[in-house]
Design an enzyme around this catalytic site. Structure first.
Site, PDB file in Angstrom:
ATOM      1  N   ASN A  12       0.858  -1.189   0.000  1.00 37.53           N
ATOM      2  CA  ASN A  12       0.000   0.000   0.000  1.00 37.53           C
ATOM      3  C   ASN A  12       0.883   1.223   0.000  1.00 37.53           C
ATOM      4  O   ASN A  12       1.845   1.273   0.780  1.00 37.53           O
ATOM      5  CB  ASN A  12      -0.844   0.102   1.290  1.00 37.53           C
ATOM      6  CG  ASN A  12      -1.738  -1.101   1.506  1.00 37.53           C
ATOM      7  OD1 ASN A  12      -2.373  -1.579   0.577  1.00 37.53           O
ATOM      8  ND2 ASN A  12      -1.790  -1.576   2.743  1.00 37.53           N
ATOM      9  N   ASN A 185      -0.967  -8.351  17.940  1.00 36.42           N
ATOM     10  CA  ASN A 185      -0.794  -7.441  19.067  1.00 36.42           C
ATOM     11  C   ASN A 185      -2.003  -7.652  19.984  1.00 36.42           C
ATOM     12  O   ASN A 185      -2.868  -8.493  19.701  1.00 36.42           O
ATOM     13  CB  ASN A 185      -0.584  -5.984  18.621  1.00 36.42           C
ATOM     14  CG  ASN A 185      -1.795  -5.393  17.917  1.00 36.42           C
ATOM     15  OD1 ASN A 185      -2.921  -5.877  18.090  1.00 36.42           O
ATOM     16  ND2 ASN A 185      -1.572  -4.360  17.134  1.00 36.42           N
ATOM     17  N   ASP A 228       5.555  -2.701  26.350  1.00 32.34           N
ATOM     18  CA  ASP A 228       5.674  -3.784  27.336  1.00 32.34           C
ATOM     19  C   ASP A 228       6.354  -5.017  26.756  1.00 32.34           C
ATOM     20  O   ASP A 228       6.449  -6.055  27.428  1.00 32.34           O
ATOM     21  CB  ASP A 228       4.290  -4.170  27.875  1.00 32.34           C
ATOM     22  CG  ASP A 228       3.696  -3.046  28.711  1.00 32.34           C
ATOM     23  OD1 ASP A 228       4.476  -2.370  29.400  1.00 32.34           O
ATOM     24  OD2 ASP A 228       2.475  -2.831  28.634  1.00 32.34           O
ATOM     25  N   ASP A 250       7.405   7.266  15.783  1.00 29.38           N
ATOM     26  CA  ASP A 250       6.374   6.808  14.848  1.00 29.38           C
ATOM     27  C   ASP A 250       6.297   5.287  14.980  1.00 29.38           C
ATOM     28  O   ASP A 250       7.244   4.583  14.647  1.00 29.38           O
ATOM     29  CB  ASP A 250       6.790   7.212  13.414  1.00 29.38           C
ATOM     30  CG  ASP A 250       5.777   6.810  12.358  1.00 29.38           C
ATOM     31  OD1 ASP A 250       4.847   6.050  12.681  1.00 29.38           O
ATOM     32  OD2 ASP A 250       5.925   7.256  11.205  1.00 29.38           O
ATOM     33  N   ASP A 256       5.252  -4.997  11.911  1.00 26.94           N
ATOM     34  CA  ASP A 256       5.809  -5.627  10.700  1.00 26.94           C
ATOM     35  C   ASP A 256       7.270  -6.004  10.925  1.00 26.94           C
ATOM     36  O   ASP A 256       7.702  -7.104  10.571  1.00 26.94           O
ATOM     37  CB  ASP A 256       5.722  -4.667   9.502  1.00 26.94           C
ATOM     38  CG  ASP A 256       4.282  -4.313   9.161  1.00 26.94           C
ATOM     39  OD1 ASP A 256       3.406  -5.152   9.425  1.00 26.94           O
ATOM     40  OD2 ASP A 256       4.045  -3.210   8.649  1.00 26.94           O
TER      41      ASP A 256
HETATM   42  O1  RIB Z   1       1.680  -2.020   9.490  1.00 36.30           O
HETATM   43  C1  RIB Z   1       1.761  -0.744   8.929  1.00 36.30           C
HETATM   44  C2  RIB Z   1       1.152  -0.764   7.559  1.00 36.30           C
HETATM   45  O2  RIB Z   1      -0.221  -1.070   7.675  1.00 36.30           O
HETATM   46  C3  RIB Z   1       1.214   0.544   6.830  1.00 36.30           C
HETATM   47  O3  RIB Z   1       2.354   0.621   6.029  1.00 36.30           O
HETATM   48  C4  RIB Z   1      -0.102   0.605   6.070  1.00 36.30           C
HETATM   49  O4  RIB Z   1       0.036   0.620   4.684  1.00 36.30           O
HETATM   50  C5  RIB Z   1      -0.872  -0.622   6.529  1.00 36.30           C
HETATM   51  O5  RIB Z   1      -0.827  -1.638   5.608  1.00 36.30           O
END
Ligand code: RIB
Length: 321
Positions: A12, A185, A228, A250, A256
């Site tokens: 995305n 999470n 945590d 951020d 990810d």
């Molecule tokens: O995990 C973060 C991602 O979630 C962002 O990059 C956004 O595009 C969504 O897919």
């Protein structure tokens, strides 16, 4: 030898606005900054794998548009193998609106677009990509039927499967059956367990929910818990991993980078506990930088970060049973 990790998931473009206050319906708000960059949970994880030293292959679908071109250029520059990426005229490249607050926390709205055009037949066409993979990594920004088919295909080719159930969906028992490790999470854990994510629950109950998921098939649930740390839940064992302390800028992409790091470290032969600790460091490093891709650490950067934080981890402090 570098472990081969195949990441099947979304790309995305990320359109990010920073604000101290969300507008309500009908209101226009003024943001405090805008940026545009690559995102999508699948692509983020594929880049994180490559930077951490894994042999990274991405399976996904982008549109035949400017954002799709940018996606393939970026992934190639990051040494991610894109031979199994499809392009489509039927939809635009996926897009994510990311709203970031002043503490670095986000909320994200994704239109999957082209990600939804990846079908089970497309997975059959590129099935050989899963051969020789130590791990196959999945999230939920593609159609559930495609994810399920790809998980089965990867497992049949001998890959161990990690499911990062994000964005969370209820009724994913069929997916859990094919996952070796699941990495939700806390809010995702509630949703996939059929509980309203906005309801706050005691940490002890989080462990119980994770234990209940084990009944559906996975060997382990690793719950990511932000500042945590992470909690590893297996049949007869619960281990809390304390993360290093950082000032978040951020948090986008932290989950990810955690899942990607877990896959790389396990693929290298680390134990689940060692891999989860490494992944906590990678996740913590990621939240200290702005935007997702620029904030993902290389292996050298994360090793230096681990060294710098070593003092916090003396006398087994990073672990609680
Ligand atoms: O995990 C973060 C991602 O979630 C962002 O990059 C956004 O595009 C969504 O897919």
């Amino acid at each position: 030898m570098k472990p081969k990790i195949v990441v099947t998931g979304s790309y995305n473009v990320g359109l990010v606005m920073k604000t101290g206050k969300l507008p309500v319906w009908g209101e226009t708000g003024l943001a405090e900054g805008f940026s545009e960059g690559p995102g999508g949970k699948g692509s983020n994880q594929a880049v994180a794998v490559a930077r951490l030293g894994g042999r990274s292959c991405f399976v996904g679908c982008v549109g035949r548009d400017r954002y799709g071109d940018q996606a393939l250029e970026m992934l190639t520059a990051e040494r991610v193998d894109i031979a199994a990426v499809k392009r489509t005229e039927l939809a635009k490249t996926g897009a994510g609106f990311v709203i970031l607050n002043r503490s670095g926390d986000n909320c994200i709205l994704v239109d999957p677009g082209a990600n939804r055009c990846m079908t089970p037949d497309d997975i059959d066409a590129i099935a050989s990509v899963y051969e020789g993979a130590a791990f196959a990594l999945f999230q939920l920004e593609m159609d559930k039927a495609t994810v399920l088919h790809a998980m089965k295909t990867a497992a049949a080719k001998g890959a161990r499967v990690i499911l990062n159930p994000a964005p969370a969906l209820p009724d994913i028992e069929a997916l859990l059956r094919h996952a070796t490790i699941v990495t939700p999470n806390e809010s995702e854990l509630k949703t996939i367990s059929g509980i309203d994510a906005s309801v706050s629950i005691e940490p002890q109950y989080i462990v119980e929910l994770a234990q209940a998921l084990l009944d559906h098939g996975p060997d382990a649930v690793v719950v990511t818990r932000g500042e945590d740390g992470a909690t590893i839940v297996r049949r007869h064992e619960v281990i809390h991993i304390r993360p290093p302390k950082v000032e978040p800028v951020d948090t986008t992409g932290a989950g990810d980078s955690f899942s990607a790091a877990l896959a790389v470290a396990l693929g290298e032969g680390q134990t689940l506990e060692e891999a989860a600790r490494f992944a906590c460091f990678v996740g913590a490093y990621t939240v200290t930088g702005r935007e997702v891709i620029p904030a993902l650490p290389t292996r050298e950067q994360v090793e230096a970060f681990i060294q710098a934080k070593a003092g916090e981890y003396q006398n087994g402090e990073g672990r609680q049973r």
